[in-house]
Design a protein around this motif. Structure first.
Motif, PDB file in Angstrom:
ATOM      1  N   GLY A  11     -13.174 -26.429  14.523  1.00 12.38           N
ATOM      2  CA  GLY A  11     -11.865 -26.941  14.960  1.00 12.38           C
ATOM      3  C   GLY A  11     -11.795 -28.444  14.733  1.00 12.38           C
ATOM      4  O   GLY A  11     -12.533 -29.204  15.346  1.00 12.38           O
ATOM      5  N   PRO A  14      -8.294 -33.094  17.763  1.00 14.25           N
ATOM      6  CA  PRO A  14      -8.887 -34.300  18.342  1.00 14.25           C
ATOM      7  C   PRO A  14     -10.197 -34.038  19.092  1.00 14.25           C
ATOM      8  O   PRO A  14     -11.136 -34.830  18.986  1.00 14.25           O
ATOM      9  CB  PRO A  14      -7.807 -34.822  19.294  1.00 14.25           C
ATOM     10  N   PHE A  35     -15.509 -27.546  10.696  1.00 12.70           N
ATOM     11  CA  PHE A  35     -14.752 -26.472  10.049  1.00 12.70           C
ATOM     12  C   PHE A  35     -13.360 -26.364  10.665  1.00 12.70           C
ATOM     13  O   PHE A  35     -13.182 -26.576  11.859  1.00 12.70           O
ATOM     14  CB  PHE A  35     -15.451 -25.118  10.262  1.00 12.70           C
ATOM     15  N   ARG A  37      -9.790 -23.615  10.314  1.00 13.77           N
ATOM     16  CA  ARG A  37      -9.199 -22.471   9.597  1.00 13.77           C
ATOM     17  C   ARG A  37      -8.003 -22.918   8.753  1.00 13.77           C
ATOM     18  O   ARG A  37      -7.603 -22.219   7.834  1.00 13.77           O
ATOM     19  CB  ARG A  37      -8.839 -21.342  10.542  1.00 13.77           C
ATOM     20  N   VAL A  49       2.447 -31.887  18.264  1.00 13.60           N
ATOM     21  CA  VAL A  49       3.190 -33.087  18.659  1.00 13.60           C
ATOM     22  C   VAL A  49       4.546 -33.074  17.932  1.00 13.60           C
ATOM     23  O   VAL A  49       4.624 -32.737  16.745  1.00 13.60           O
ATOM     24  CB  VAL A  49       2.368 -34.365  18.313  1.00 13.60           C
ATOM     25  N   ILE A  56       2.678 -41.329  18.724  1.00 16.47           N
ATOM     26  CA  ILE A  56       1.525 -40.506  19.138  1.00 16.47           C
ATOM     27  C   ILE A  56       0.728 -40.100  17.903  1.00 16.47           C
ATOM     28  O   ILE A  56      -0.504 -40.115  17.893  1.00 16.47           O
ATOM     29  CB  ILE A  56       2.001 -39.221  19.869  1.00 16.47           C
ATOM     30  N   VAL A  78     -11.562 -22.358   6.462  1.00 18.95           N
ATOM     31  CA  VAL A  78     -12.619 -21.404   6.848  1.00 18.95           C
ATOM     32  C   VAL A  78     -12.370 -20.969   8.293  1.00 18.95           C
ATOM     33  O   VAL A  78     -12.502 -21.774   9.220  1.00 18.95           O
ATOM     34  CB  VAL A  78     -14.040 -22.023   6.721  1.00 18.95           C
ATOM     35  N   ILE A  80     -13.534 -19.329  11.352  1.00 15.58           N
ATOM     36  CA  ILE A  80     -14.805 -18.876  11.925  1.00 15.58           C
ATOM     37  C   ILE A  80     -14.537 -17.656  12.815  1.00 15.58           C
ATOM     38  O   ILE A  80     -13.607 -17.646  13.621  1.00 15.58           O
ATOM     39  CB  ILE A  80     -15.493 -20.003  12.734  1.00 15.58           C
ATOM     40  N   ALA A  99     -14.284 -26.093  19.258  1.00 17.69           N
ATOM     41  CA  ALA A  99     -13.159 -26.955  19.676  1.00 17.69           C
ATOM     42  C   ALA A  99     -11.895 -26.344  19.092  1.00 17.69           C
ATOM     43  O   ALA A  99     -11.114 -27.003  18.408  1.00 17.69           O
ATOM     44  CB  ALA A  99     -13.381 -28.374  19.143  1.00 17.69           C
ATOM     45  N   GLU A 103      -3.425 -22.072  20.871  1.00 17.67           N
ATOM     46  CA  GLU A 103      -2.264 -22.103  19.971  1.00 17.67           C
ATOM     47  C   GLU A 103      -1.180 -21.117  20.320  1.00 17.67           C
ATOM     48  O   GLU A 103      -0.105 -21.139  19.740  1.00 17.67           O
ATOM     49  CB  GLU A 103      -2.721 -21.789  18.545  1.00 17.67           C
ATOM     50  N   VAL A 154       5.564 -29.823  27.221  1.00 14.37           N
ATOM     51  CA  VAL A 154       5.965 -28.952  26.097  1.00 14.37           C
ATOM     52  C   VAL A 154       7.424 -28.513  26.292  1.00 14.37           C
ATOM     53  O   VAL A 154       8.215 -28.507  25.356  1.00 14.37           O
ATOM     54  CB  VAL A 154       5.025 -27.733  25.961  1.00 14.37           C
ATOM     55  N   GLY A 358     -12.587 -29.597  24.523  1.00 16.06           N
ATOM     56  CA  GLY A 358     -11.132 -29.618  24.321  1.00 16.06           C
ATOM     57  C   GLY A 358     -10.439 -28.489  25.080  1.00 16.06           C
ATOM     58  O   GLY A 358     -10.936 -28.000  26.097  1.00 16.06           O
ATOM     59  N   TRP A 359      -9.294 -28.078  24.567  1.00 12.86           N
ATOM     60  CA  TRP A 359      -8.465 -27.091  25.282  1.00 12.86           C
ATOM     61  C   TRP A 359      -9.149 -25.735  25.412  1.00 12.86           C
ATOM     62  O   TRP A 359      -8.899 -25.014  26.368  1.00 12.86           O
ATOM     63  CB  TRP A 359      -7.105 -26.969  24.595  1.00 12.86           C
ATOM     64  N   THR A 371      -9.133 -35.470  25.627  1.00 10.39           N
ATOM     65  CA  THR A 371     -10.137 -34.681  24.900  1.00 10.39           C
ATOM     66  C   THR A 371     -11.366 -35.536  24.580  1.00 10.39           C
ATOM     67  O   THR A 371     -12.415 -35.012  24.265  1.00 10.39           O
ATOM     68  CB  THR A 371      -9.578 -34.075  23.589  1.00 10.39           C
TER      69      THR A 371
HETATM   70  C1  LIG Z   1       3.777 -28.746  21.837  1.00 14.78           C
HETATM   71  C2  LIG Z   1       2.735 -29.773  22.201  1.00 14.78           C
HETATM   72  C3  LIG Z   1       3.056 -31.112  22.175  1.00 14.78           C
HETATM   73  C4  LIG Z   1       2.105 -32.066  22.534  1.00 14.78           C
HETATM   74  N1  LIG Z   1       2.455 -33.382  22.509  1.00 14.78           N
HETATM   75  C5  LIG Z   1       1.552 -34.310  22.862  1.00 14.78           C
HETATM   76  C6  LIG Z   1       1.904 -35.685  22.846  1.00 14.78           C
HETATM   77  O1  LIG Z   1       3.058 -36.059  22.535  1.00 14.78           O
HETATM   78  N2  LIG Z   1       0.942 -36.587  23.220  1.00 14.78           N
HETATM   79  C7  LIG Z   1      -0.337 -36.202  23.571  1.00 14.78           C
HETATM   80  O2  LIG Z   1      -1.191 -37.048  23.879  1.00 14.78           O
HETATM   81  N3  LIG Z   1      -0.686 -34.887  23.593  1.00 14.78           N
HETATM   82  C8  LIG Z   1       0.224 -33.949  23.262  1.00 14.78           C
HETATM   83  N4  LIG Z   1      -0.130 -32.631  23.289  1.00 14.78           N
HETATM   84  C9  LIG Z   1      -1.489 -32.254  23.727  1.00 14.78           C
HETATM   85  C10 LIG Z   1      -2.520 -32.337  22.558  1.00 14.78           C
HETATM   86  O3  LIG Z   1      -1.986 -31.697  21.436  1.00 14.78           O
HETATM   87  C11 LIG Z   1      -3.837 -31.677  23.000  1.00 14.78           C
HETATM   88  O4  LIG Z   1      -4.339 -32.421  24.103  1.00 14.78           O
HETATM   89  C12 LIG Z   1      -4.909 -31.658  21.918  1.00 14.78           C
HETATM   90  O5  LIG Z   1      -4.396 -31.318  20.657  1.00 14.78           O
HETATM   91  C13 LIG Z   1      -6.015 -30.663  22.258  1.00 14.78           C
HETATM   92  O6  LIG Z   1      -7.008 -30.832  21.285  1.00 14.78           O
HETATM   93  P1  LIG Z   1      -8.015 -29.708  20.786  1.00 14.78           P
HETATM   94  O7  LIG Z   1      -8.815 -30.363  19.723  1.00 14.78           O
HETATM   95  O8  LIG Z   1      -8.697 -29.093  21.951  1.00 14.78           O
HETATM   96  O9  LIG Z   1      -7.112 -28.538  20.165  1.00 14.78           O
HETATM   97  P2  LIG Z   1      -6.193 -28.482  18.855  1.00 14.78           P
HETATM   98  O10 LIG Z   1      -5.510 -29.764  18.624  1.00 14.78           O
HETATM   99  O11 LIG Z   1      -5.374 -27.259  19.008  1.00 14.78           O
HETATM  100  O12 LIG Z   1      -7.223 -28.255  17.637  1.00 14.78           O
HETATM  101  C14 LIG Z   1      -7.892 -27.017  17.458  1.00 14.78           C
HETATM  102  C15 LIG Z   1      -8.192 -26.819  15.989  1.00 14.78           C
HETATM  103  O13 LIG Z   1      -9.059 -25.674  15.868  1.00 14.78           O
HETATM  104  C16 LIG Z   1      -8.685 -24.909  14.728  1.00 14.78           C
HETATM  105  N5  LIG Z   1      -9.169 -23.537  14.935  1.00 14.78           N
HETATM  106  C17 LIG Z   1      -8.758 -22.677  15.893  1.00 14.78           C
HETATM  107  N6  LIG Z   1      -9.461 -21.533  15.803  1.00 14.78           N
HETATM  108  C18 LIG Z   1     -10.330 -21.670  14.774  1.00 14.78           C
HETATM  109  C19 LIG Z   1     -11.324 -20.827  14.194  1.00 14.78           C
HETATM  110  N7  LIG Z   1     -11.600 -19.601  14.700  1.00 14.78           N
HETATM  111  N8  LIG Z   1     -12.015 -21.294  13.108  1.00 14.78           N
HETATM  112  C20 LIG Z   1     -11.766 -22.534  12.606  1.00 14.78           C
HETATM  113  N9  LIG Z   1     -10.836 -23.376  13.132  1.00 14.78           N
HETATM  114  C21 LIG Z   1     -10.139 -22.952  14.203  1.00 14.78           C
HETATM  115  C22 LIG Z   1      -7.161 -25.042  14.721  1.00 14.78           C
HETATM  116  O14 LIG Z   1      -6.641 -24.771  13.419  1.00 14.78           O
HETATM  117  C23 LIG Z   1      -6.977 -26.502  15.130  1.00 14.78           C
HETATM  118  O15 LIG Z   1      -6.944 -27.358  14.008  1.00 14.78           O
HETATM  119  C24 LIG Z   1       0.792 -31.661  22.926  1.00 14.78           C
HETATM  120  C25 LIG Z   1       0.474 -30.297  22.938  1.00 14.78           C
HETATM  121  C26 LIG Z   1       1.433 -29.363  22.582  1.00 14.78           C
HETATM  122  C27 LIG Z   1       1.066 -27.900  22.626  1.00 14.78           C
END
Ligand SMILES: Cc1cc2nc3c(=O)[nH]c(=O)nc-3n(C[C@H](O)[C@H](O)[C@H](O)COP(=O)(O)OP(=O)(O)OC[C@H]3O[C@@H](n4cnc5c(N)ncnc54)[C@H](O)[C@@H]3O)c2cc1C
Length: 451
Positions: A11, A14, A35, A37, A49, A56, A78, A80, A99, A103, A154, A358-359, A371
């Motif tokens: 993932g 961030p 990695f 996907r 965002v 942002i 890829v 996973i 991470a 979604e 959201v 992360g989330w 994060t």
């Molecule tokens: C609609 C929306 C608006 C937002 N706006 C803001 C904002 O304005 N300001 C702010 O600070 N925060 C905002 N946020 C919050 C912010 O987006 C999250 O805090 C942050 O993105 C979480 O990071 P993450 O890395 O855990 O997850 P994500 O950003 O979701 O990254 C996860 C990554 O993992 C990849 N992945 C998933 N499964 C797999 C797999 N099996 N194999 C390989 N890759 C995979 C995905 O493709 C993705 O690229 C917003 C969130 C949402 C939902």
């Protein structure tokens, strides 16, 4: 500790990028493959965002510097658990940090959720941010009033994107097909519904105020929902940020509608959606039950129901993570079960060398900045465990690359992302746009591959 430490992050949002950054900063010879996907990095920053939040999106500048580190590689396209199983990945890395974010939409569990034009917020967000794997057709041309359920950030994004006019968004990175759908929109009234009171809203003050920045949109708060109990007052005295939110809402609750403003966002507190109403399989309304505060910040139904005439419902009640094959999943909290980022099985025993951040670790709450501290905790625990981690069997970049090539996966790398990024930015220049975002996976992969 396996020497030098060789880890994978799954993932490239961030959380994953911060984890790779902290790990490579703390362990000078560690190498990390990240990695994703998708063919592109940055997760929800690119695909969550809102387009009218360019400030942002600037966080990408700092994350880009991390991705350029010599000991970090990006491997896109890829999936996973699908293209490469977790067990296959384990042969190459001493530790794997998941991470994978969140979604998908949580369900509201009320009748009518399955109706046509009852939408998950995540689906609409994936549409306007042009996610390559998600539905790219939308129709706002038959609707006048729509409902948004949920009063978090959201919900604010969705309400704002539904209310703003297409031309206000022309300078952003929205693709042409999204601009056209917004230009054809007949929506004039967006109704936001919250089960609880204003002191329980999950808005942040900056994001809330932004709702009112468009000259074409007036925000109105239904005064009958502006109620506070003892716990609400206590919460207000504890939190300056909540006080700011409530001050803004109170000001909006005293406004009169302006007849010359073409669109409105109405915020209704203490109205709990209990049923999405349909006719011929499509949404025609929303039934809510009036709530009253119980003194401790909770609410109970009053038995008084209202039917709102709306032609679509957007459910912004939270995101959810998805299970990954071969890993345990907490089906109640909808995250990878973990203790401080150490993934545990359903009996509570840690899985050697498997971590989360992360989330997918703590659920879909918090801003991008959160994060980072999250990743710091996970990496700190990984480094405590590192001396006892068994070294991976095939610990070279060449061995991973050979398997990916054998599987025929169209992988992308970080130089490829730079090419796609430059292409999208350049495509925006003649039109005065921030960028023109590509939405087909094949198209993005092709541009990324052109050396
Ligand atoms: C609609 C929306 C608006 C937002 N706006 C803001 C904002 O304005 N300001 C702010 O600070 N925060 C905002 N946020 C919050 C912010 O987006 C999250 O805090 C942050 O993105 C979480 O990071 P993450 O890395 O855990 O997850 P994500 O950003 O979701 O990254 C996860 C990554 O993992 C990849 N992945 C998933 N499964 C797999 C797999 N099996 N194999 C390989 N890759 C995979 C995905 O493709 C993705 O690229 C917003 C969130 C949402 C939902």
């Amino acid at each position: 500790m396996p020497q030098p430490l060789r880890d994978a992050v799954v993932g490239a949002g961030p959380a994953g990028i911060y984890a790779a950054d902290i790990l490579t900063s703390k362990v000078p010879d560690a190498t990390v493959d990240i990695f994703d996907r998708l063919p592109t990095p940055y997760g929800l920053i690119r695909y969550g965002v809102a387009p009218d939040h360019p400030r942002i999106k600037q966080i990408i500048v700092a994350l880009h510097r991390v991705m350029e580190k010599e000991r970090i590689r990006f491997i896109g396209n890829v999936h996973i658990g699908v293209d490469l199983k977790v067990d296959e990945l384990r042969q190459f890395y001493d530790a794997i940090i998941f991470a994978t974010g969140a979604e998908r939409d949580r369900s509201m569990r009320i009748p009518g959720e399955e109706l046509v034009r009852s939408h998950g917020a995540a689906d609409f967000v994936a549409f306007y941010d042009s996610h390559p794997d998600r539905e790219q057709t939308w129709d706002l041309s038959q609707q006048r009033s729509v409902a948004v359920v949920g009063v978090g950030n959201v919900g604010l994004d969705v309400a704002r994107m539904l209310a703003r006019t297409a031309d206000e968004l022309l300078s952003t990175d929205i693709p042409a097909h999204v601009h056209q759908v917004l230009a054809d929109s007949t929506v004039t009234d967006v109704h936001m519904f919250a089960r609880r009171g204003p002191a329980q809203a999950k808005f942040t003050p900056v994001e809330l105020r932004e709702l009112d920045h468009s000259p074409n949109v007036q925000v109105l708060v239904a005064p009958e929902g502006m109620e506070f109990d003892d716990e609400s007052e206590a919460a207000l005295s504890r939190s300056k940020s909540l006080r700011m939110v409530v001050d803004v809402l109170s000001e909006w609750a005293m406004r009169d509608p302006k007849p010359d403003v073409p669109r409105r966002i109405h915020i209704h507190f203490l109205e709990n959606p209990v049923e999405i109403l349909g006719e011929d399989g499509a949404v025609i309304g929303l039934r809510t039950e009036r709530q009253e505060l119980t003194g401790d910040g909770n609410v109970r139904g009053t038995g008084e129901f209202t039917e709102w005439e709306v032609q679509a419902v957007y459910r912004a009640v939270g995101y959810r993570s998805e299970a990954i094959e071969d890993l345990p999943f907490d089906t109640r909290r909808l995250v990878l079960p973990n203790e401080g980022g150490r993934v545990i099985d359903l009996d509570g025993a840690p899985l050697t060398g498997i971590y989360a951040t992360g989330w997918v670790k703590r659920g879909p709450v918090g801003l991008i900045g959160h994060t980072k501290s999250d990743a710091a905790e996970t990496i700190a625990n990984l480094l405590v465990d590192a001396p006892d981690l068994p070294p991976a069997a095939r610990r070279s970049a060449a061995a991973v690359d050979a398997l990916l090539a054998e599987k025929g996966l169209p992988v992308t790398d970080f130089n490829g992302w730079d090419r796609l990024d430059a292409h999208e930015l350049a495509s925006g220049v003649p039109h005065g746009r921030a960028r023109v975002k590509h939405h087909s996976r094949a198209g993005m992969t092709e541009i990324a591959a052109k050396a």
